[in-house]
Design a protein around this motif. Structure first.
Motif, PDB file in Angstrom:
ATOM      1  N   ASP A   8       0.810  -1.213   0.000  1.00  0.00           N
ATOM      2  CA  ASP A   8       0.000   0.000   0.000  1.00  0.00           C
ATOM      3  C   ASP A   8       0.849   1.271   0.000  1.00  0.00           C
ATOM      4  OD1 ASP A   8       0.993  -0.420   2.503  1.00  0.00           O
ATOM      5  OD2 ASP A   8      -0.819   0.223   3.571  1.00  0.00           O
ATOM      6  N   LEU A   9       2.170   1.121  -0.095  1.00  0.00           N
ATOM      7  CA  LEU A   9       3.049   2.281  -0.082  1.00  0.00           C
ATOM      8  C   LEU A   9       3.421   2.639  -1.518  1.00  0.00           C
ATOM      9  CD1 LEU A   9       4.500   4.169   1.984  1.00  0.00           C
ATOM     10  CD2 LEU A   9       6.522   2.753   1.647  1.00  0.00           C
ATOM     11  N   SER A  10       2.539   3.372  -2.172  1.00  0.00           N
ATOM     12  CA  SER A  10       2.773   3.774  -3.558  1.00  0.00           C
ATOM     13  C   SER A  10       3.351   5.178  -3.604  1.00  0.00           C
ATOM     14  CB  SER A  10       1.461   3.730  -4.349  1.00  0.00           C
ATOM     15  OG  SER A  10       1.630   4.352  -5.609  1.00  0.00           O
ATOM     16  N   ILE A  11       4.402   5.369  -4.361  1.00  0.00           N
ATOM     17  CA  ILE A  11       5.022   6.692  -4.494  1.00  0.00           C
ATOM     18  C   ILE A  11       4.027   7.687  -5.077  1.00  0.00           C
ATOM     19  CG2 ILE A  11       5.962   6.152  -6.784  1.00  0.00           C
ATOM     20  CD1 ILE A  11       7.639   8.360  -4.077  1.00  0.00           C
ATOM     21  N   PHE A  12       3.051   7.189  -5.854  1.00  0.00           N
ATOM     22  CA  PHE A  12       2.063   8.073  -6.473  1.00  0.00           C
ATOM     23  C   PHE A  12       1.075   8.658  -5.473  1.00  0.00           C
ATOM     24  CE2 PHE A  12       3.172   5.115 -10.006  1.00  0.00           C
ATOM     25  CZ  PHE A  12       3.803   6.044 -10.812  1.00  0.00           C
ATOM     26  N   LYS A  75      12.702  -0.528  -5.638  1.00  0.00           N
ATOM     27  CA  LYS A  75      12.323  -1.323  -6.816  1.00  0.00           C
ATOM     28  C   LYS A  75      11.333  -0.569  -7.715  1.00  0.00           C
ATOM     29  CE  LYS A  75      12.827  -5.663  -4.199  1.00  0.00           C
ATOM     30  NZ  LYS A  75      14.254  -5.667  -4.331  1.00  0.00           N
ATOM     31  N   PHE A  76      11.597   0.709  -7.944  1.00  0.00           N
ATOM     32  CA  PHE A  76      10.725   1.519  -8.790  1.00  0.00           C
ATOM     33  C   PHE A  76      10.770   1.036 -10.236  1.00  0.00           C
ATOM     34  CE2 PHE A  76      11.388   5.420  -5.858  1.00  0.00           C
ATOM     35  CZ  PHE A  76      10.258   5.087  -5.121  1.00  0.00           C
ATOM     36  N   ASN A  77       9.602   0.982 -10.890  1.00  0.00           N
ATOM     37  CA  ASN A  77       9.600   0.784 -12.339  1.00  0.00           C
ATOM     38  C   ASN A  77       9.853   2.139 -13.001  1.00  0.00           C
ATOM     39  OD1 ASN A  77       7.128   2.234 -12.469  1.00  0.00           O
ATOM     40  ND2 ASN A  77       5.937   0.347 -12.172  1.00  0.00           N
ATOM     41  N   SER A  78       9.843   2.201 -14.316  1.00  0.00           N
ATOM     42  CA  SER A  78      10.221   3.434 -15.019  1.00  0.00           C
ATOM     43  C   SER A  78       9.279   4.593 -14.689  1.00  0.00           C
ATOM     44  CB  SER A  78      10.253   3.198 -16.534  1.00  0.00           C
ATOM     45  OG  SER A  78       8.992   2.749 -16.995  1.00  0.00           O
ATOM     46  N   GLU A  79       7.969   4.328 -14.579  1.00  0.00           N
ATOM     47  CA  GLU A  79       7.009   5.390 -14.263  1.00  0.00           C
ATOM     48  C   GLU A  79       7.192   5.884 -12.838  1.00  0.00           C
ATOM     49  OE1 GLU A  79       3.132   3.905 -15.076  1.00  0.00           O
ATOM     50  OE2 GLU A  79       3.338   4.081 -17.256  1.00  0.00           O
ATOM     51  N   GLU A  80       7.400   4.964 -11.908  1.00  0.00           N
ATOM     52  CA  GLU A  80       7.618   5.341 -10.506  1.00  0.00           C
ATOM     53  C   GLU A  80       8.915   6.127 -10.349  1.00  0.00           C
ATOM     54  OE1 GLU A  80       5.408   1.532  -8.328  1.00  0.00           O
ATOM     55  OE2 GLU A  80       7.486   1.392  -9.031  1.00  0.00           O
ATOM     56  N   GLU A  81       9.942   5.693 -11.077  1.00  0.00           N
ATOM     57  CA  GLU A  81      11.227   6.399 -11.020  1.00  0.00           C
ATOM     58  C   GLU A  81      11.078   7.829 -11.529  1.00  0.00           C
ATOM     59  OE1 GLU A  81      15.667   6.348 -13.100  1.00  0.00           O
ATOM     60  OE2 GLU A  81      14.460   4.511 -13.093  1.00  0.00           O
ATOM     61  N   TYR A  84       9.237   9.864  -8.889  1.00  0.00           N
ATOM     62  CA  TYR A  84      10.133  10.133  -7.757  1.00  0.00           C
ATOM     63  C   TYR A  84      11.137  11.224  -8.116  1.00  0.00           C
ATOM     64  CZ  TYR A  84      14.314   9.640  -4.910  1.00  0.00           C
ATOM     65  OH  TYR A  84      15.415   9.908  -4.133  1.00  0.00           O
ATOM     66  N   ARG A  85      11.734  11.139  -9.298  1.00  0.00           N
ATOM     67  CA  ARG A  85      12.727  12.143  -9.699  1.00  0.00           C
ATOM     68  C   ARG A  85      12.096  13.535  -9.811  1.00  0.00           C
ATOM     69  NH1 ARG A  85      17.691  10.515 -11.149  1.00  0.00           N
ATOM     70  NH2 ARG A  85      18.079   8.294 -11.520  1.00  0.00           N
ATOM     71  N   ASP A  86      10.842  13.589 -10.244  1.00  0.00           N
ATOM     72  CA  ASP A  86      10.141  14.879 -10.292  1.00  0.00           C
ATOM     73  C   ASP A  86       9.930  15.446  -8.895  1.00  0.00           C
ATOM     74  OD1 ASP A  86      10.004  15.197 -13.002  1.00  0.00           O
ATOM     75  OD2 ASP A  86       7.922  14.526 -13.212  1.00  0.00           O
ATOM     76  N   LEU A  87       9.637  14.581  -7.921  1.00  0.00           N
ATOM     77  CA  LEU A  87       9.466  15.043  -6.541  1.00  0.00           C
ATOM     78  C   LEU A  87      10.762  15.651  -6.011  1.00  0.00           C
ATOM     79  CD1 LEU A  87       7.383  12.206  -4.815  1.00  0.00           C
ATOM     80  CD2 LEU A  87       6.573  14.409  -5.658  1.00  0.00           C
ATOM     81  N   VAL A  88      11.887  15.025  -6.330  1.00  0.00           N
ATOM     82  CA  VAL A  88      13.185  15.553  -5.894  1.00  0.00           C
ATOM     83  C   VAL A  88      13.479  16.868  -6.609  1.00  0.00           C
ATOM     84  CG1 VAL A  88      15.675  15.121  -5.787  1.00  0.00           C
ATOM     85  CG2 VAL A  88      14.068  13.251  -5.367  1.00  0.00           C
ATOM     86  N   ARG A  89      13.190  16.914  -7.899  1.00  0.00           N
ATOM     87  CA  ARG A  89      13.405  18.148  -8.670  1.00  0.00           C
ATOM     88  C   ARG A  89      12.573  19.298  -8.108  1.00  0.00           C
ATOM     89  NH1 ARG A  89      11.266  17.347 -13.979  1.00  0.00           N
ATOM     90  NH2 ARG A  89      11.937  19.484 -14.368  1.00  0.00           N
ATOM     91  N   LYS A 109       0.474  12.499 -13.138  1.00  0.00           N
ATOM     92  CA  LYS A 109       0.887  11.132 -12.826  1.00  0.00           C
ATOM     93  C   LYS A 109       0.337  10.631 -11.498  1.00  0.00           C
ATOM     94  CE  LYS A 109       5.374  12.165 -14.975  1.00  0.00           C
ATOM     95  NZ  LYS A 109       6.817  12.356 -14.675  1.00  0.00           N
ATOM     96  N   ALA A 110      -0.044  11.552 -10.607  1.00  0.00           N
ATOM     97  CA  ALA A 110      -0.375  11.176  -9.231  1.00  0.00           C
ATOM     98  C   ALA A 110      -1.721  10.495  -9.112  1.00  0.00           C
ATOM     99  CB  ALA A 110      -0.359  12.419  -8.341  1.00  0.00           C
ATOM    100  N   ASN A 111      -1.895   9.774  -7.992  1.00  0.00           N
ATOM    101  CA  ASN A 111      -3.210   9.274  -7.597  1.00  0.00           C
ATOM    102  C   ASN A 111      -3.986  10.455  -7.049  1.00  0.00           C
ATOM    103  OD1 ASN A 111      -2.524   6.658  -8.290  1.00  0.00           O
ATOM    104  ND2 ASN A 111      -1.839   6.137  -6.224  1.00  0.00           N
TER     105      ASN A 111
END
Length: 283
Positions: A8-12, A75-81, A84-89, A109-111
């Protein structure tokens, strides 16, 4: 050691990568009470705990090397990665208008139903006293949506493009509405109050309050005393009373705003309160 990311811990579901990492650590602690930031840092392959601690405390953002370690660990897939990179940016970007572009990308992209800290990210787009002042200016009975008029009314030293972008962001965040009436642009305020969670550890919130306090200091020397009221109290207190005091301050702020705020105003004022410790806690 393999990493296990809770189902249940989705980066989105997050608009702050730090909150995601903390949620992961807290989730691991529930399953294993001995799990710690130090242990997680070791699993990531970091030389010491200080780097991860500084990231979690908002003292720094991860560089590419640590970013890659997080991406592999979760273990991020390409979309999750990408998300995540956008959040850091978003945290690294200093240009308030470039933040808007990143934010728009994140929103797609978000939920949507669980992007629960989005208001903080949005707040970063208007994290200066100018934006709130120019929003309130819309209530003035002589208001003109004209950069030259606005600069003169507030004695501002800023470019026309910057003022236009502030109003553009205010409109995108649905804090104002802009329409064409009789060949002229007209604006009106939407939502009487718009504030992020007051205790959220955001650099944007700190930046806003720094600007507000600085403006108050300037008012001491620039504004005639009959047009301002600045006072302070120094009080010895018990720590358990802090929460109650903060609640009373928030209630008073709401009451005075409701009492004096007007859609047919003739001046824009800033109401700024400060409540902070002078002593350093020993605990």
């Amino acid at each position: 050691m393999d990493f296990v990311v809770m189902d249940d811990l989705s980066i989105f579901n997050f608009s702050d990568y730090r909150v995601f990492i903390r949620s992961y650590i807290n989730g691991k602690k529930k399953n294993k009470s001995s799990f710690s930031v130090s242990q997680f840092s070791s699993q990531l392959g970091l030389k010491d705990t200080s780097s991860l601690t500084k990231i979690l405390n908002g003292q720094r953002n991860p560089g590419e090397l640590i970013n890659q370690k997080f991406i592999e660990a979760f273990k991020f897939n390409s979309e999750e990665e990408s998300y995540y990179r956008d959040l850091v940016r978003l945290k690294k970007e200093k240009d308030v208008f470039k933040k808007n572009e990143i934010l728009e990308s994140l929103k797609k992209k978000a939920n949507k139903e669980s992007f629960y800290t989005l208001d903080i990210a949005q707040f970063e787009l208007i994290s200066n006293w100018h934006s709130y002042a120019l929003r309130e200016a819309v209530r003035l009975n002589d208001f003109k949506l004209c950069p030259s008029w606005i600069k003169n009314r507030f004695s501002l030293n800023m470019g026309t493009e910057y003022i236009e972008k502030i109003y553009s962001n205010l409109e995108k965040l649905e804090l104002i509405e802009i329409n064409q009436e009789d060949g002229q642009r007209k604006a009106r305020v939407l939502r009487n109050r718009y504030t992020p969670p007051l205790d959220f550890p955001s650099d944007a919130i700190k930046s806003f309050h720094e600007g507000a306090i600085t403006r108050g200091v300037k008012s001491l020397y620039k504004t005639p005393v009959e047009k301002r009221h600045i006072c302070s109290s120094t009080i010895a207190i018990k720590k358990e009373k802090i929460a109650e005091a903060k609640k009373l301050i928030d209630e008073f702020q709401d009451r005075i705003s409701a009492l004096i705020e007007s859609d047919d105003a003739d001046e824009v004022y800033m109401f700024n309160m400060q409540f902070f410790p002078l002593t350093e806690s020993k605990q």
